[in-house]
Design an enzyme around this catalytic site. Structure first.
Site, short mmCIF file in Angstrom:
data_model
loop_
_atom_site.label_atom_id
_atom_site.label_comp_id
_atom_site.label_asym_id
_atom_site.label_seq_id
_atom_site.Cartn_x
_atom_site.Cartn_y
_atom_site.Cartn_z
CG PHE A 73 -0.21 0.34 2.42
CD1 PHE A 73 -0.38 1.75 2.97
CD2 PHE A 73 0.28 -0.62 3.24
CE1 PHE A 73 0.05 2.22 4.06
CE2 PHE A 73 0.67 0.08 4.53
CZ PHE A 73 0.49 1.25 4.89
CE LYS A 74 4.14 0.85 5.04
NZ LYS A 74 4.85 0.35 5.85
CG ASP A 75 4.29 -0.23 -4.34
OD1 ASP A 75 5.64 -0.17 -4.02
OD2 ASP A 75 3.66 -1.39 -4.51
CB THR A 85 8.64 1.02 4.59
OG1 THR A 85 7.45 1.35 5.25
CG2 THR A 85 9.59 2.33 4.39
#
Length: 195
Positions: free
Chosen positions: A21-23, A56
């Site tokens: 989801f951090k992409d 991350t």
């Protein structure tokens, strides 16, 4: 965004290059950072120190791979990331990337990064050699701001699909351990309520 049988909506934040989801935020952060460096006329190389439990590290390495003027060092707990995430980190191409296993858990890896950030003598030595620290963790506002967009986008999609009327309050549930995502949601709420 998808809806399940119970009528709950889910944000699908796993469509990026590392399935994290951090992409989105970590694809945008290198662009924001390099633009800020140019605007501020910073001549130093940026050394990004990041602790990860998996997401991350892989997302930041992919985002910063071969970005000029940056070096990325990712600390992860040995045995504390998924096999897929470990393979992603160890196989990510980029001349500016380094991965370091830490004996211990994620909190210990994060503590090591914080100790390095807080070592003023070491920071001064690096600065004299033309390098300064930054991070790809949620302490970096450049990572949080793109995540704010998730909340506005989801809200707009719900209005567009006539699930809610504009101005209706809604609740978001965020998996535990995602403080940066919760903080981004809080910022989105504060932005919405001040306008």
């Amino acid at each position: 965004m998808t809806e399940n049988k119970a009528g709950n909506d889910y944000m699908e934040l796993f469509h990026g290059p590392t399935l994290a989801f951090k992409d989105l935020a970590l694809q945008l952060l290198p662009q924001l950072m390099t633009k800020a460096v140019k605007i501020q006329q910073v001549d130093n190389q940026i050394m990004i120190l990041t602790a990860t439990s998996g997401d991350t590290g892989t997302a930041s390495m992919r985002g910063f791979s071969d970005v000029a003027g940056t070096q990325v060092i990712v600390f992860y707990p040995e045995g504390g990331v998924s096999p897929v995430q470990l393979k992603q980190m160890l196989s990510q191409q980029g001349s500016n990337l380094q991965v370091i296993a830490v004996k211990g858990n994620f909190d210990q890896a994060q503590s090591m990064v914080k100790e390095i950030f807080n070592d003023q003598s070491f920071n001064q030595q690096l600065h004299e050699q033309g390098t300064q620290f930054s991070s790809a963790n949620s302490m970096n506002i450049g990572r949080l701001i793109p995540q704010v967009a998730y909340y506005f986008y989801t809200y707009a999609q719900m209005v567009k699909r006539d699930e809610i009327e504009s101005g209706t309050s809604i609740n978001f549930a965020v998996p535990t351990g995602n403080f940066g995502d919760i903080l981004a949601g809080y910022y989105a709420k504060k932005i919405r309520t001040t306008n």
